[in-house]
Design an enzyme around this catalytic site. Structure first.
Site, mmCIF file in Angstrom:
data_model
loop_
_atom_site.group_PDB
_atom_site.id
_atom_site.type_symbol
_atom_site.label_atom_id
_atom_site.label_comp_id
_atom_site.label_asym_id
_atom_site.label_seq_id
_atom_site.Cartn_x
_atom_site.Cartn_y
_atom_site.Cartn_z
ATOM 1 N N ARG A 108 0.861 -1.195 0.000
ATOM 2 C CA ARG A 108 0.000 0.000 0.000
ATOM 3 C C ARG A 108 0.886 1.229 0.000
ATOM 4 O O ARG A 108 1.787 1.349 0.836
ATOM 5 C CB ARG A 108 -0.919 0.045 1.219
ATOM 6 C CG ARG A 108 -1.561 1.427 1.393
ATOM 7 C CD ARG A 108 -2.577 1.524 2.484
ATOM 8 N NE ARG A 108 -3.804 0.853 2.095
ATOM 9 C CZ ARG A 108 -4.980 1.054 2.688
ATOM 10 N NH1 ARG A 108 -5.076 1.915 3.687
ATOM 11 N NH2 ARG A 108 -6.045 0.399 2.304
ATOM 12 N N GLN A 138 -10.560 -3.703 -2.600
ATOM 13 C CA GLN A 138 -11.789 -3.107 -2.074
ATOM 14 C C GLN A 138 -12.965 -3.390 -3.017
ATOM 15 O O GLN A 138 -14.072 -3.718 -2.568
ATOM 16 C CB GLN A 138 -11.601 -1.588 -1.907
ATOM 17 C CG GLN A 138 -12.833 -0.868 -1.408
ATOM 18 C CD GLN A 138 -13.166 -1.167 0.052
ATOM 19 O OE1 GLN A 138 -12.314 -1.062 0.897
ATOM 20 N NE2 GLN A 138 -14.414 -1.534 0.332
ATOM 21 N N ASP A 233 -16.910 8.078 -0.582
ATOM 22 C CA ASP A 233 -15.553 7.947 -0.035
ATOM 23 C C ASP A 233 -15.181 9.332 0.504
ATOM 24 O O ASP A 233 -15.868 10.323 0.208
ATOM 25 C CB ASP A 233 -14.588 7.507 -1.154
ATOM 26 C CG ASP A 233 -13.184 7.193 -0.656
ATOM 27 O OD1 ASP A 233 -12.976 7.123 0.578
ATOM 28 O OD2 ASP A 233 -12.279 7.010 -1.503
HETATM 29 N N1 NVA Z 1 -9.714 7.319 -1.173
HETATM 30 C C1 NVA Z 1 -9.324 6.862 0.133
HETATM 31 C C2 NVA Z 1 -9.606 5.403 0.282
HETATM 32 C C3 NVA Z 1 -9.282 4.838 1.643
HETATM 33 C C4 NVA Z 1 -9.592 3.369 1.733
HETATM 34 C C5 NVA Z 1 -7.850 7.158 0.379
HETATM 35 O O1 NVA Z 1 -7.040 6.864 -0.503
HETATM 36 O O2 NVA Z 1 -7.505 7.716 1.424
HETATM 37 N N1 CP Z 2 -11.124 0.504 3.040
HETATM 38 C C1 CP Z 2 -9.824 0.444 3.412
HETATM 39 O O1 CP Z 2 -8.927 0.202 2.601
HETATM 40 O O2 CP Z 2 -9.612 0.673 4.725
HETATM 41 P P1 CP Z 2 -8.190 0.851 5.447
HETATM 42 O O3 CP Z 2 -7.615 2.157 4.963
HETATM 43 O O4 CP Z 2 -8.498 0.844 6.901
HETATM 44 O O5 CP Z 2 -7.311 -0.298 5.029
#
Ligand code: NVA
Ligand code: CP
Length: 331
Positions: A108, A138, A233
């Protein structure tokens, strides 16, 4: 043709055929049932995986850890603060080292090129746990959740994403809907639509033409009509905190309220969200933004807690779908 995903990386749904995605969803439904019935599966015994996080996480990290452990695999967690990754060692070298130790790597972070390079240099399957432009695990969980709650096939389902239509979730939805022949509407302001990557949209259109999917971008509330799912989101994703004032200005009309839900004219329309969500002022970030005059809630608490909201099923399904990806690729 039989589906075989052994050894394959999971970087974006665009790399997967509709039947491969179908296979992963079916496997996830089965694995959920095994867990419910107490059936021991454990096809990852003797395997080890590593989780690399350059951005924070609750669900994705825990989903990978629990999924791997339940299937019998060992797990190592590394973040930028506690490893050499990115600071003292390039991703290429990191990938080459980790590929010697582990059977698979989750990543990530920011740039999609990093997951691509990890896959290129490590020689083991790499799983995308979110980048700036995608969040494929997701979407698998979201598709699974829709199948549990909507009594029609995916290719008859209309999903409207309301808000920051140029973020990782919106792109990921475009890919998922295009592949599965669904109707996707990115509902948001023209200023953000103008920032969408035209090359990516052209590729999505090619897939949609093949599968019969409809991919729309609209700022007209008429597009809400007939939605089966309203998806939200956060308005400023991880790393975009400086954008809060501008996003609040642009996205307040796209906040998911009970009036917006009613505009779907579908009383059974689901509310979905990848989480974490700003739906009240119980978080430091929402509270501090409000003190500066910015209401960053992308959904009202009322909709968040309504009977149409399936958020926590969605969160649970992160684990079952990630387990399916692990089992399919390294099992
Ligand atoms: N768009 C959000 C998704 C988090 C799961 C982010 O990247 O912070
Ligand atoms: N939805 C999601 O990816 O949540 P986290 O940021 O907690 O992993």
């Amino acid at each position: 043709m039989a589906v075989n995903l052994k050894g394959k990386s999971f970087l974006t749904l665009m790399d997967f055929s509709p039947s491969e995605i179908r296979y992963l969803l079916d496997l996830a439904h089965d694995l959920k049932e095994y867990k419910r019935s107490g059936t021991i599966h454990q096809v990852l015994k003797g395997k080890t995986i590593v989780l690399l996080f350059e951005k924070t996480s609750t669900r994705t990290r825990c989903a990978f850890e629990v999924a791997a452990m339940e299937e019998g695999a060992g797990v190592t967690f590394l973040d930028s603060g506690s490893s050499q990754m990115g600071k003292k060692e390039s991703m290429e070298d990191t990938a080459k080292v980790l590929g010697r130790f582990f059977d698979g790597i989750e990543y990530r972070g920011y740039d999609q090129k990093v997951v691509e390079d990890l896959a290129k240099f490590s020689g083991v399957p790499v799983w995308n746990g979110l980048t700036d432009v995608d969040h494929p695990t997701q979407i698998l969980a979201d598709l699974m959740t829709i199948e549990e709650h909507v009594s029609k096939p995916l290719n008859k389902v209309k999903v409207v994403f309301s808000g920051d239509i140029r973020n990782n979730m919106s792109y990921a939805w475009m890919y998922g809907c295009a592949k599965m022949g669904m109707h996707y509407v990115a509902y948001g302001p023209d200023e953000l639509a103008a920032q969408l990557d035209q090359e990516v949209l052209a590729k999505v259109k090619e897939v949609a033409d093949y599968t019969g999917a409809t991919i729309e971008i609209s700022s007209n509330p008429e597009c809400l009509k007939g939605a089966d799912v309203i998806y939200a989101d956060v308005w400023a994703s991880m790393g975009e905190e400086a954008e809060i004032p501008e996003r609040v200005r642009l996205l307040t009309p796209y906040k998911v309220t009970k009036e917006l839900m009613a505009s779907t004219e579908n009383p059974d329309c689901l509310f979905m969200h990848c989480l974490p969500s700003f739906h009240d002022f119980e978080t430091k970030v929402a509270k501090e933004a409000m003190e500066r005059g910015y209401d960053i809630r992308e959904v009202t608490d009322e909709v968040f807690r309504s009977k149409n909201s399936v958020l926590f099923d969605e969160a649970e399904n992160r684990m079952h779908t990630i387990k399916a990806v692990l089992v399919a690729t390294i099992g």
